[in-house]
Design a protein around this motif. Structure first.
Motif, PDB file in Angstrom:
ATOM      1  N   TRP A   1     -27.336   3.485 -22.215  1.00  0.00           N
ATOM      2  CA  TRP A   1     -26.966   2.121 -22.590  1.00  0.00           C
ATOM      3  C   TRP A   1     -26.035   2.192 -23.800  1.00  0.00           C
ATOM      4  O   TRP A   1     -26.413   2.729 -24.840  1.00  0.00           O
ATOM      5  N   PRO A   2     -24.824   1.670 -23.701  1.00  0.00           N
ATOM      6  CA  PRO A   2     -23.818   1.872 -24.770  1.00  0.00           C
ATOM      7  C   PRO A   2     -24.083   1.042 -26.013  1.00  0.00           C
ATOM      8  O   PRO A   2     -23.253   0.225 -26.414  1.00  0.00           O
ATOM      9  N   GLY A   3     -25.193   1.247 -26.683  1.00  0.00           N
ATOM     10  CA  GLY A   3     -25.528   0.490 -27.879  1.00  0.00           C
ATOM     11  C   GLY A   3     -25.418   1.339 -29.128  1.00  0.00           C
ATOM     12  O   GLY A   3     -24.886   2.451 -29.095  1.00  0.00           O
ATOM     13  N   THR A   4     -25.965   0.819 -30.225  1.00  0.00           N
ATOM     14  CA  THR A   4     -25.847   1.525 -31.501  1.00  0.00           C
ATOM     15  C   THR A   4     -26.608   2.846 -31.495  1.00  0.00           C
ATOM     16  O   THR A   4     -26.208   3.793 -32.159  1.00  0.00           O
ATOM     17  N   GLY A   5     -27.710   2.893 -30.775  1.00  0.00           N
ATOM     18  CA  GLY A   5     -28.489   4.127 -30.720  1.00  0.00           C
ATOM     19  C   GLY A   5     -27.672   5.256 -30.118  1.00  0.00           C
ATOM     20  O   GLY A   5     -27.611   6.360 -30.656  1.00  0.00           O
ATOM     21  N   LEU A   6     -27.026   4.937 -29.007  1.00  0.00           N
ATOM     22  CA  LEU A   6     -26.194   5.944 -28.342  1.00  0.00           C
ATOM     23  C   LEU A   6     -25.014   6.320 -29.236  1.00  0.00           C
ATOM     24  O   LEU A   6     -24.626   7.488 -29.337  1.00  0.00           O
ATOM     25  N   LEU A   7     -24.451   5.295 -29.912  1.00  0.00           N
ATOM     26  CA  LEU A   7     -23.321   5.516 -30.815  1.00  0.00           C
ATOM     27  C   LEU A   7     -23.712   6.461 -31.951  1.00  0.00           C
ATOM     28  O   LEU A   7     -22.994   7.417 -32.274  1.00  0.00           O
ATOM     29  N   LEU A   8     -24.885   6.199 -32.517  1.00  0.00           N
ATOM     30  CA  LEU A   8     -25.402   7.024 -33.609  1.00  0.00           C
ATOM     31  C   LEU A   8     -25.617   8.454 -33.126  1.00  0.00           C
ATOM     32  O   LEU A   8     -25.249   9.421 -33.790  1.00  0.00           O
ATOM     33  N   ASN A   9     -26.194   8.546 -31.974  1.00  0.00           N
ATOM     34  CA  ASN A   9     -26.438   9.836 -31.343  1.00  0.00           C
ATOM     35  C   ASN A   9     -25.132  10.624 -31.214  1.00  0.00           C
ATOM     36  O   ASN A   9     -25.024  11.781 -31.631  1.00  0.00           O
ATOM     37  N   ASP A  10     -24.113   9.955 -30.664  1.00  0.00           N
ATOM     38  CA  ASP A  10     -22.811  10.607 -30.489  1.00  0.00           C
ATOM     39  C   ASP A  10     -22.200  10.999 -31.841  1.00  0.00           C
ATOM     40  O   ASP A  10     -21.668  12.099 -31.994  1.00  0.00           O
ATOM     41  N   ALA A  11     -22.290  10.072 -32.810  1.00  0.00           N
ATOM     42  CA  ALA A  11     -21.692  10.334 -34.122  1.00  0.00           C
ATOM     43  C   ALA A  11     -22.318  11.559 -34.767  1.00  0.00           C
ATOM     44  O   ALA A  11     -21.641  12.370 -35.388  1.00  0.00           O
ATOM     45  N   ILE A  12     -23.635  11.707 -34.601  1.00  0.00           N
ATOM     46  CA  ILE A  12     -24.317  12.855 -35.189  1.00  0.00           C
ATOM     47  C   ILE A  12     -23.859  14.140 -34.520  1.00  0.00           C
ATOM     48  O   ILE A  12     -23.448  15.099 -35.174  1.00  0.00           O
ATOM     49  N   PHE A  13     -23.883  14.133 -33.185  1.00  0.00           N
ATOM     50  CA  PHE A  13     -23.568  15.383 -32.493  1.00  0.00           C
ATOM     51  C   PHE A  13     -22.107  15.776 -32.616  1.00  0.00           C
ATOM     52  O   PHE A  13     -21.766  16.941 -32.532  1.00  0.00           O
ATOM     53  N   GLN A  14     -21.254  14.758 -32.828  1.00  0.00           N
ATOM     54  CA  GLN A  14     -19.836  15.078 -32.955  1.00  0.00           C
ATOM     55  C   GLN A  14     -19.392  15.156 -34.412  1.00  0.00           C
ATOM     56  O   GLN A  14     -18.193  15.244 -34.683  1.00  0.00           O
ATOM     57  N   ARG A  15     -20.351  15.093 -35.337  1.00  0.00           N
ATOM     58  CA  ARG A  15     -20.052  15.130 -36.775  1.00  0.00           C
ATOM     59  C   ARG A  15     -18.942  14.156 -37.144  1.00  0.00           C
ATOM     60  O   ARG A  15     -18.036  14.473 -37.907  1.00  0.00           O
ATOM     61  N   ASP A  16     -19.029  12.944 -36.586  1.00  0.00           N
ATOM     62  CA  ASP A  16     -18.042  11.907 -36.889  1.00  0.00           C
ATOM     63  C   ASP A  16     -18.538  11.122 -38.100  1.00  0.00           C
ATOM     64  O   ASP A  16     -19.182  10.085 -37.980  1.00  0.00           O
ATOM     65  N   LEU A  17     -18.220  11.648 -39.313  1.00  0.00           N
ATOM     66  CA  LEU A  17     -18.822  11.094 -40.522  1.00  0.00           C
ATOM     67  C   LEU A  17     -18.530   9.617 -40.770  1.00  0.00           C
ATOM     68  O   LEU A  17     -19.453   8.852 -41.033  1.00  0.00           O
ATOM     69  N   PRO A  18     -17.282   9.170 -40.711  1.00  0.00           N
ATOM     70  CA  PRO A  18     -17.041   7.742 -40.963  1.00  0.00           C
ATOM     71  C   PRO A  18     -17.816   6.857 -39.994  1.00  0.00           C
ATOM     72  O   PRO A  18     -18.379   5.834 -40.390  1.00  0.00           O
ATOM     73  N   LEU A  19     -17.886   7.255 -38.748  1.00  0.00           N
ATOM     74  CA  LEU A  19     -18.601   6.469 -37.754  1.00  0.00           C
ATOM     75  C   LEU A  19     -20.097   6.436 -38.074  1.00  0.00           C
ATOM     76  O   LEU A  19     -20.738   5.385 -38.033  1.00  0.00           O
ATOM     77  N   LEU A  20     -20.625   7.607 -38.436  1.00  0.00           N
ATOM     78  CA  LEU A  20     -22.047   7.711 -38.773  1.00  0.00           C
ATOM     79  C   LEU A  20     -22.384   6.820 -39.963  1.00  0.00           C
ATOM     80  O   LEU A  20     -23.315   6.006 -39.931  1.00  0.00           O
ATOM     81  N   GLN A  21     -21.540   6.968 -41.022  1.00  0.00           N
ATOM     82  CA  GLN A  21     -21.726   6.194 -42.236  1.00  0.00           C
ATOM     83  C   GLN A  21     -21.671   4.695 -41.941  1.00  0.00           C
ATOM     84  O   GLN A  21     -22.545   3.930 -42.347  1.00  0.00           O
ATOM     85  N   GLY A  22     -20.665   4.322 -41.214  1.00  0.00           N
ATOM     86  CA  GLY A  22     -20.470   2.909 -40.906  1.00  0.00           C
ATOM     87  C   GLY A  22     -21.619   2.360 -40.083  1.00  0.00           C
ATOM     88  O   GLY A  22     -22.120   1.262 -40.350  1.00  0.00           O
ATOM     89  N   THR A  23     -22.050   3.125 -39.092  1.00  0.00           N
ATOM     90  CA  THR A  23     -23.133   2.644 -38.234  1.00  0.00           C
ATOM     91  C   THR A  23     -24.413   2.458 -39.037  1.00  0.00           C
ATOM     92  O   THR A  23     -25.075   1.418 -38.941  1.00  0.00           O
ATOM     93  N   ILE A  24     -24.730   3.466 -39.861  1.00  0.00           N
ATOM     94  CA  ILE A  24     -25.954   3.348 -40.662  1.00  0.00           C
ATOM     95  C   ILE A  24     -25.861   2.140 -41.584  1.00  0.00           C
ATOM     96  O   ILE A  24     -26.806   1.359 -41.716  1.00  0.00           O
ATOM     97  N   LEU A  25     -24.678   1.966 -42.200  1.00  0.00           N
ATOM     98  CA  LEU A  25     -24.503   0.849 -43.130  1.00  0.00           C
ATOM     99  C   LEU A  25     -24.727  -0.487 -42.424  1.00  0.00           C
ATOM    100  O   LEU A  25     -25.494  -1.340 -42.885  1.00  0.00           O
ATOM    101  N   VAL A  26     -24.072  -0.653 -41.300  1.00  0.00           N
ATOM    102  CA  VAL A  26     -24.175  -1.929 -40.585  1.00  0.00           C
ATOM    103  C   VAL A  26     -25.624  -2.186 -40.161  1.00  0.00           C
ATOM    104  O   VAL A  26     -26.154  -3.293 -40.321  1.00  0.00           O
ATOM    105  N   LEU A  27     -26.284  -1.144 -39.677  1.00  0.00           N
ATOM    106  CA  LEU A  27     -27.663  -1.325 -39.230  1.00  0.00           C
ATOM    107  C   LEU A  27     -28.583  -1.669 -40.402  1.00  0.00           C
ATOM    108  O   LEU A  27     -29.451  -2.534 -40.297  1.00  0.00           O
ATOM    109  N   ALA A  28     -28.340  -0.994 -41.555  1.00  0.00           N
ATOM    110  CA  ALA A  28     -29.178  -1.270 -42.728  1.00  0.00           C
ATOM    111  C   ALA A  28     -28.974  -2.704 -43.195  1.00  0.00           C
ATOM    112  O   ALA A  28     -29.916  -3.410 -43.558  1.00  0.00           O
ATOM    113  N   MET A  29     -27.716  -3.146 -43.158  1.00  0.00           N
ATOM    114  CA  MET A  29     -27.415  -4.516 -43.576  1.00  0.00           C
ATOM    115  C   MET A  29     -28.100  -5.524 -42.650  1.00  0.00           C
ATOM    116  O   MET A  29     -28.632  -6.545 -43.086  1.00  0.00           O
TER     117      MET A  29
END
Lengths: 317, 326
Positions: free
Chosen positions: A266-294
């Motif tokens: 399911w193309p949601g934030t969980g999958l996005l986070l998963n991809d960002a971690i495995f692909q070491r996509d730091l800005p994406l990871l940072q941004g996703t965590i920030l938005v979710l925390a907010m």
């Protein structure tokens, strides 16, 4: 009321600042070079330094943080290293999908959870209570990715009633509110709803049992209310806490269940986070965590304010 | 007794939740005429509150065995159930609780709780009319700025004001009998007196019959026409206030009265006490429940529960040594 709400909003500002600091620090504490995944292993030192300067990774941490924060305040939380698209675009698409899933899952979980909770609380220590409690314990303790797979095996593979994975014929693009698309939502939402269902059922059961043991219930009966009338009072007394739990659960689910979204693709934030971690996509990871925390902070705010509307004691306390 | 508004005959209440049934009330007879106040006096666990709550059938039915007869204003309370029981509660007989903070719903305004009771019992009363009546009740129990207080929540009022609101709620549907379960125990001493005077005044104005449960002899004397002393689930002595106070005949009542701190008269001496402690209600002795603590007890006391001995003017005592003690 308005005074309380504005005070509560002011309180969230330092929390939000703390969240940004943690988000920023978290990623930089992780070992390894942020560019290691985009550059070929044999890239020269010059190119490496050029890239570092381009993304600003060569500045001191506090400067990086302030620049990042300043841009974030303007809605720019960086560019995904992997796709080259703005992180905000990636996230907003994923958030929309997760929101749909989480809202439906919470709704199902809340309805079933309060139902089981009320029944169990009212018929405490009878077999009805034990059955409802067993169901809620099952809900919180069963591994959800496993439940997801079992549901896929039953309803998709064997019975063929529902599609197993994905978000519709057009992938994550082009969602429409029709059966062709909505049927993709059902299995992940049901799987996801089991968590809040169990937690809400247990909370509501304890709440109802506690409320029913209070003297004012005797008082209500003494003034001549029917059992239905008493029930109405019990509901209003239980509502603030039940709502708070529901809000927190919605917050958790908005974070997207990495496991469930992965199982159902399911193309949601969980999958996005998963991809960002495995692909070491730091800005994406940072941004996703920030938005979710907010999201979490804002949701807590909304829940708090709603509670004061339902329970007048909170506001003045 | 003829013309009584409330008549309790041989009331027995046992709680069956535990391994052994707890006989909280063990044969209580009590009758009130309209406008009469009876103080039900006793220590904790003597069965006075249980008796009171039985009149409204407020005990959980699956864990309580209740026998005997209760007739209030011609209604056979024991035969009521469901909607008829709900109609009876609060309309014919209503109740004031010990701790209004706990007995009022915390998330509804006081006005809402009163209008709810009025509209429950009198169909066809509009919300506006019910609110006007609630306002009138608040004025009657002398709550200052009543209009504003109707929109207050219980936690926003002081203890005394809350109890006034509780009284207003209990009187909302013009009941014939008022049950007061230690209504002043949780209050400050100065506020106690105010609430007591208010209750007494309203009771006279409305010609209410009232059972007033208390463990405070002084309060009982202040408010009641008759006093009934309870011990281990039975009324051991009942009579007009002056008879019971001036000429107590049951050893327990005598002991109880002697334990009072008589102003400064006993200064420098230890307060007298009744030795021993109340019996376990799950295993009551066959005879007089007070016998193990009684100085005039004989072997005959342990054989059978003493019957009530009538001493005239409605003064009755359950003690086989009545003649000797007097």
């Amino acid at each position: 009321m308005i005074f309380y709400a504005s005070k509560r909003i002011l309180f969230t500002l330092p929390i939000m600042l703390g969240v940004t600091i943690v988000c920023f620090a978290l990623v930089h504490l992780a070992p390894g070079d942020p560019l290691v995944s985009v550059l070929p292993p044999d890239a020269s030192q010059v190119i490496k330094e050029q890239m570092m300067a381009l993304y600003g990774f060569d500045r001191p941490y506090h400067e990086q943080f302030l620049r990042w924060l300043w841009r974030a305040l303007q809605g720019d939380i960086g560019t995904s290293i992997r796709t080259g698209r703005p992180v905000s675009t990636e996230i907003s698409k994923a958030v929309g999908n997760t929101l749909m899933l989480a809202a439906l899952a919470t709704a199902i979980g809340f309805l079933l959870g309060t139902l089981f909770g009320f029944v169990a609380g009212y018929f405490r220590d009878t077999w009805v209570d034990k059955a409802a409690s067993a169901l809620s314990v099952f809900g919180v303790s069963v591994p959800h990715y496993w439940l997801g797979m079992v549901l896929v095996i039953i309803f998709a593979a064997t019975l063929g009633w529902l599609p197993p994975t994905g978000a519709g014929p057009g992938g994550s693009e082009d969602w429409k509110w029709n059966w062709v698309h909505v049927q993709y939502l059902i299995l992940p939402a049901v799987t996801m709803s089991v968590i809040p269902m169990g937690i809400i059922a247990r909370t509501v059961r304890a709440l109802v049992a506690e409320i029913l043991s209070q003297e004012f219930v005797v008082g209500l009966r003494a003034k001549g209310l029917s059992e239905l009338g008493v029930f109405g009072h019990v509901v209003k007394n239980a509502a603030p806490t039940a709502l708070a739990v529901m809000g927190i659960q919605l917050g958790y689910l908005l974070g997207g269940s990495i496991l469930i979204e992965t199982v159902f693709a399911w193309p949601g934030t969980g999958l996005l986070l998963n991809d960002a971690i495995f692909q070491r996509d730091l800005p994406l990871l940072q941004g996703t965590i920030l938005v979710l925390a907010m999201f979490f902070v804002v949701l807590n705010l909304v829940v708090d304010v709603m509670q004061t509307i339902l329970d007048p004691r909170i506001q003045r306390a | 007794m003829t013309g009584s508004i409330l008549e309790i005959r041989d009331l027995r209440v046992a709680f069956t939740g535990a391994a052994k049934p707890v006989r909280a009330v063990d044969g209580v007879d009590l009758a009130l005429v309209p406008g009469e106040v009876v103080a039900l006096l006793g220590e904790s666990g003597s069965g006075k509150s249980v008796t009171l709550r039985s009149i409204l059938r407020l005990h959980p039915e699956n864990k309580t065995r209740i026998e005997g007869s209760i007739v209030a204003a011609g209604i056979d309370v024991m035969a009521l159930s469901g909607a008829a029981l709900a109609d009876f509660r609060g309309k014919t007989v209503s109740m004031i609780f010990q701790e209004p903070m706990l007995a009022l719903d915390p998330v509804y305004t006081l006005g809402a709780q009163i209008t709810e009771a009025i509209r429950k019992h009198e169909s066809g009363v509009s919300a506006d009319a019910a609110r006007k009546r609630a306002l009138g009740l608040f004025e009657r129990v002398r709550i200052p700025s009543p209009e504003r207080r109707l929109d207050s929540y219980p936690h926003e009022l002081s203890g005394g004001m809350r109890q006034r609101a509780m009284i207003a709620l209990a009187l909302a549907c013009n009941p014939k009998v008022l049950l007061a379960d230690e209504p002043t125990t949780a209050l400050d001493a100065t506020v106690q007196v105010q609430i007591l005077l208010l209750l007494r005044e309203l009771q006279r104005e409305l010609d209410l019959a009232m059972i007033f449960v208390t463990h405070d002899i002084g309060v009982g004397v202040e408010v009641a026409d008759r006093i009934a002393v309870m011990y281990a689930g039975r009324i051991v002595e009942i009579g007009a206030v002056r008879d019971v106070i001036r000429a107590p005949r049951h050893p327990y009542t005598i002991g109880l009265l002697s334990t009072r701190a008589q102003g400064g008269r006993l200064s420098g001496k230890r307060l007298p006490t009744i030795t021993g402690s109340p019996p376990d209600l799950a295993s009551l002795p066959p005879g007089c429940a007070f016998a193990p603590r009684c100085s005039s007890a004989t072997s005959a006391c342990l054989e059978a529960a003493p019957a009530a001995v009538e001493l005239g003017h409605g003064h009755a005592v359950r003690c086989i040594h009545t003649a000797a003690v007097a």
